[in-house]
Design an enzyme around this catalytic site. Structure first.
Site, PDB file in Angstrom:
ATOM      1  N   LYS A 278      38.561 -11.183  -0.657  1.00  0.00           N
ATOM      2  CA  LYS A 278      38.579 -12.081  -1.827  1.00  0.00           C
ATOM      3  C   LYS A 278      39.940 -12.771  -1.943  1.00  0.00           C
ATOM      4  O   LYS A 278      40.008 -13.982  -2.200  1.00  0.00           O
ATOM      5  CB  LYS A 278      38.251 -11.312  -3.108  1.00  0.00           C
ATOM      6  CG  LYS A 278      36.796 -10.894  -3.227  1.00  0.00           C
ATOM      7  CD  LYS A 278      35.833 -12.077  -3.230  1.00  0.00           C
ATOM      8  CE  LYS A 278      34.390 -11.683  -3.428  1.00  0.00           C
ATOM      9  NZ  LYS A 278      33.451 -12.788  -3.199  1.00  0.00           N
TER      10      LYS A 278
ATOM     11  N   TYR B 157      36.841  -5.498   0.755  1.00  0.00           N
ATOM     12  CA  TYR B 157      36.265  -6.512  -0.145  1.00  0.00           C
ATOM     13  C   TYR B 157      37.383  -7.272  -0.859  1.00  0.00           C
ATOM     14  O   TYR B 157      37.397  -8.507  -0.886  1.00  0.00           O
ATOM     15  CB  TYR B 157      35.362  -5.788  -1.145  1.00  0.00           C
ATOM     16  CG  TYR B 157      34.754  -6.627  -2.243  1.00  0.00           C
ATOM     17  CD1 TYR B 157      33.838  -7.634  -1.967  1.00  0.00           C
ATOM     18  CD2 TYR B 157      35.061  -6.361  -3.581  1.00  0.00           C
ATOM     19  CE1 TYR B 157      33.256  -8.371  -3.001  1.00  0.00           C
ATOM     20  CE2 TYR B 157      34.474  -7.081  -4.613  1.00  0.00           C
ATOM     21  CZ  TYR B 157      33.582  -8.084  -4.317  1.00  0.00           C
ATOM     22  OH  TYR B 157      33.001  -8.805  -5.338  1.00  0.00           O
TER      23      TYR B 157
ATOM     24  N   ASP C 131      19.023 -17.878   1.096  1.00  0.00           N
ATOM     25  CA  ASP C 131      19.459 -16.492   1.340  1.00  0.00           C
ATOM     26  C   ASP C 131      18.954 -16.112   2.731  1.00  0.00           C
ATOM     27  O   ASP C 131      18.323 -16.937   3.417  1.00  0.00           O
ATOM     28  CB  ASP C 131      18.908 -15.550   0.245  1.00  0.00           C
ATOM     29  CG  ASP C 131      19.800 -14.315   0.044  1.00  0.00           C
ATOM     30  OD1 ASP C 131      19.985 -13.556   1.012  1.00  0.00           O
ATOM     31  OD2 ASP C 131      20.320 -14.132  -1.065  1.00  0.00           O
TER      32      ASP C 131
HETATM   33  P1  NAD Z   1      24.620  -9.366  -4.371  1.00  0.00           P
HETATM   34  O1  NAD Z   1      25.019  -8.348  -3.367  1.00  0.00           O
HETATM   35  O2  NAD Z   1      23.688  -8.982  -5.450  1.00  0.00           O
HETATM   36  O3  NAD Z   1      23.993 -10.635  -3.637  1.00  0.00           O
HETATM   37  C1  NAD Z   1      24.544 -11.186  -2.481  1.00  0.00           C
HETATM   38  C2  NAD Z   1      23.462 -11.987  -1.799  1.00  0.00           C
HETATM   39  O4  NAD Z   1      24.034 -12.514  -0.598  1.00  0.00           O
HETATM   40  C3  NAD Z   1      22.245 -11.146  -1.402  1.00  0.00           C
HETATM   41  O5  NAD Z   1      21.058 -11.738  -1.876  1.00  0.00           O
HETATM   42  C4  NAD Z   1      22.295 -11.133   0.112  1.00  0.00           C
HETATM   43  O6  NAD Z   1      21.009 -11.138   0.729  1.00  0.00           O
HETATM   44  C5  NAD Z   1      23.059 -12.419   0.412  1.00  0.00           C
HETATM   45  N1  NAD Z   1      23.707 -12.384   1.720  1.00  0.00           N
HETATM   46  C6  NAD Z   1      24.355 -11.359   2.302  1.00  0.00           C
HETATM   47  N2  NAD Z   1      24.795 -11.726   3.522  1.00  0.00           N
HETATM   48  C7  NAD Z   1      24.433 -13.015   3.697  1.00  0.00           C
HETATM   49  C8  NAD Z   1      24.595 -13.939   4.735  1.00  0.00           C
HETATM   50  N3  NAD Z   1      25.209 -13.607   5.874  1.00  0.00           N
HETATM   51  N4  NAD Z   1      24.104 -15.193   4.567  1.00  0.00           N
HETATM   52  C9  NAD Z   1      23.467 -15.545   3.419  1.00  0.00           C
HETATM   53  N5  NAD Z   1      23.254 -14.687   2.410  1.00  0.00           N
HETATM   54  C10 NAD Z   1      23.741 -13.443   2.543  1.00  0.00           C
HETATM   55  O7  NAD Z   1      25.966  -9.985  -4.971  1.00  0.00           O
HETATM   56  P2  NAD Z   1      26.205 -10.584  -6.435  1.00  0.00           P
HETATM   57  O8  NAD Z   1      26.508  -9.441  -7.325  1.00  0.00           O
HETATM   58  O9  NAD Z   1      25.139 -11.529  -6.782  1.00  0.00           O
HETATM   59  O10 NAD Z   1      27.585 -11.340  -6.204  1.00  0.00           O
HETATM   60  C11 NAD Z   1      27.626 -12.719  -5.874  1.00  0.00           C
HETATM   61  C12 NAD Z   1      29.074 -13.077  -5.619  1.00  0.00           C
HETATM   62  O11 NAD Z   1      29.844 -12.782  -6.796  1.00  0.00           O
HETATM   63  C13 NAD Z   1      29.737 -12.299  -4.487  1.00  0.00           C
HETATM   64  O12 NAD Z   1      30.594 -13.150  -3.797  1.00  0.00           O
HETATM   65  C14 NAD Z   1      30.500 -11.229  -5.195  1.00  0.00           C
HETATM   66  O13 NAD Z   1      31.620 -10.824  -4.458  1.00  0.00           O
HETATM   67  C15 NAD Z   1      30.915 -11.929  -6.453  1.00  0.00           C
HETATM   68  N6  NAD Z   1      31.179 -10.994  -7.542  1.00  0.00           N
HETATM   69  C16 NAD Z   1      30.157 -10.270  -8.078  1.00  0.00           C
HETATM   70  C17 NAD Z   1      30.433  -9.377  -9.098  1.00  0.00           C
HETATM   71  C18 NAD Z   1      29.344  -8.558  -9.729  1.00  0.00           C
HETATM   72  O14 NAD Z   1      29.664  -7.678 -10.543  1.00  0.00           O
HETATM   73  N7  NAD Z   1      28.077  -8.802  -9.417  1.00  0.00           N
HETATM   74  C19 NAD Z   1      31.748  -9.217  -9.569  1.00  0.00           C
HETATM   75  C20 NAD Z   1      32.760  -9.950  -8.958  1.00  0.00           C
HETATM   76  C21 NAD Z   1      32.459 -10.862  -7.964  1.00  0.00           C
HETATM   77  C1  AKB Z   2      32.008  -4.619  -7.237  1.00  0.00           C
HETATM   78  O1  AKB Z   2      32.011  -3.608  -7.961  1.00  0.00           O
HETATM   79  O2  AKB Z   2      32.227  -4.624  -6.033  1.00  0.00           O
HETATM   80  C2  AKB Z   2      31.765  -5.945  -7.919  1.00  0.00           C
HETATM   81  C3  AKB Z   2      33.057  -6.569  -8.280  1.00  0.00           C
HETATM   82  C4  AKB Z   2      33.759  -6.151  -9.497  1.00  0.00           C
HETATM   83  O3  AKB Z   2      33.542  -7.403  -7.568  1.00  0.00           O
HETATM   84  N1  AKB Z   2      30.917  -5.739  -9.039  1.00  0.00           N
END
Ligand code: NAD
Ligand code: AKB
Length: 315
Positions: free
Chosen positions: A145, A141, A36
């Site tokens: 995606k 966003y 990270d």
């Molecule tokens: P998050 O925001 O909790 O974590 C993202 C991590 O990426 C953070 O720890 C951040 O420090 C790191 N980061 C940001 N910029 C960076 C960079 N330039 N280089 C390296 N690391 C970097 O996100 P999450 O909820 O854990 O989501 C993970 C993935 O799943 C994402 O791609 C997100 O779009 C996808 N996603 C998440 C959800 C959800 O509900 N959490 C839903 C749909 C999709």
């Molecule tokens: C957000 O709300 O941006 C995420 C997602 C559904 O991708 N949790």
């Protein structure tokens, strides 16, 4: 059984924290390299590298140093933060995907790329949104995606990269906090209930969105990555469903455990984002192609979230 070394990019985030531990439990602590932007105290024990995914040279160094065979590319800027800083979100989300796909082409890596229900926009069917149909997202966003999904498919078709992807719903977990999304309220609400505080929701009471408990999300991810290649028929991203509920419904479920819990509603800019997304998802392709089935519904997730958070705050 996989004996390749695994690199997780964005490992400190909501999903990364839990997925890193799950992969280490399965394959061994030293097989899984977390990375990270910086180290944080909440990371699971095990190898960690500082990596900005926009730094392609450093990414290549880590891949060579550890002999990485698989990458879980989780780093991204989520929907709400992305709307506040659209150009920055685009640069990170797209720059990250390109660097990972290029590394995958060069070093023959298997890749997991998480997409989202945010890939859909207001012209998609809102109920049981089908796998194939209009996307046309209206958030930066969501645009990133969809572009990531299409570039993943391109790298698969053109260069044979084994890249796999899921359109996650909003993910709900007790282990880690979400990082700037529109579905974050559905995690915060549990913390407020356990802390015996009132909750102000930034979405309206009737806003229905697709959601999933973290255990199901991790299981789906591992199952897709473990599936034989011939079963992975979609190389854009699979629709994935767990449950769908509104803020009023989750509040009512919590009130079965905490009858005194109070919720008020003050929708902000995130309401428009939620209104552009599906209410429920048709994930028949994931079920048919590699046997997906969720295990948690709103009632079982709520019971588990409340008891885990109670334990956590008691410590
Ligand atoms: P998050 O925001 O909790 O974590 C993202 C991590 O990426 C953070 O720890 C951040 O420090 C790191 N980061 C940001 N910029 C960076 C960079 N330039 N280089 C390296 N690391 C970097 O996100 P999450 O909820 O854990 O989501 C993970 C993935 O799943 C994402 O791609 C997100 O779009 C996808 N996603 C998440 C959800 C959800 O509900 N959490 C839903 C749909 C999709
Ligand atoms: C957000 O709300 O941006 C995420 C997602 C559904 O991708 N949790």
């Amino acid at each position: 059984m996989n004996n390749e070394k695994i690199l997780i990019i964005g490992a400190n985030g909501q999903i990364g924290t839990v997925l890193t531990q799950a992969l280490r439990d399965l394959y061994g602590q030293d097989q899984v390299i977390a990375s990270d932007l910086a180290a944080v105290p909440t990371m699971p024990a095990g190898p960690f590298e500082t990596l900005d995914v926009l730094n392609a040279v450093r990414l290549g160094e880590i891949v060579r140093q550890y002999g990485i065979g698989q990458v879980y590319h989780l780093a991204a800027i989520l929907s709400a933060k992305g709307e506040q800083h659209p150009k920055w979100a685009w640069e990170i989300n797209m720059g990250g995907v390109f660097n990972v796909l290029e590394a995958a082409r060069e070093y023959r890596l298997k890749v997991f790329f998480p997409s989202s229900i945010a890939s859909f926009g207001p012209f998609a069917e809102r109920q049981n949104t089908p796998q194939h149909g209009p996307l046309e997202p209206t958030t930066v966003y969501g645009i990133s995606k969809v572009a990531g999904e299409l570039w993943s498919q391109y790298y698969h078709l053109r260069y044979g990269v084994d890249v796999r992807s899921l359109r996650y719903p909003g993910i709900i977990s007790y282990q880690s906090m979400p990082g700037g999304g529109t579905t974050d309220y559905a995690v915060d609400i549990y913390h407020k209930a356990v802390l015996k505080e009132d909750f102000t929701c930034f979405l309206s009471a009737g806003t229905r969105l697709p959601m999933m408990y973290m255990d199901d999300a991790v299981r789906a991810t591992l199952s897709l990555m473990d599936a034989p290649a011939e079963k992975v028929k979609l190389r854009t991203s699979y629709n994935l469903a767990g449950m769908s509920f509104t803020p009023a419904e989750i509040a009512a479920e919590i009130q079965k455990h905490y009858p005194e819990f109070r919720v008020s509603y003050q929708p902000d800019f995130r309401q428009a984002i939620a209104d552009s997304w599906p209410e429920s998802i048709d994930d028949a392709d994931a079920r048919n192609d590699w046997g997906w089935a969720p295990q948690f519904d709103l009632a079982s997730m709520t019971a588990e979230m409340l008891s885990r958070l109670k334990e956590k705050y008691a410590r």
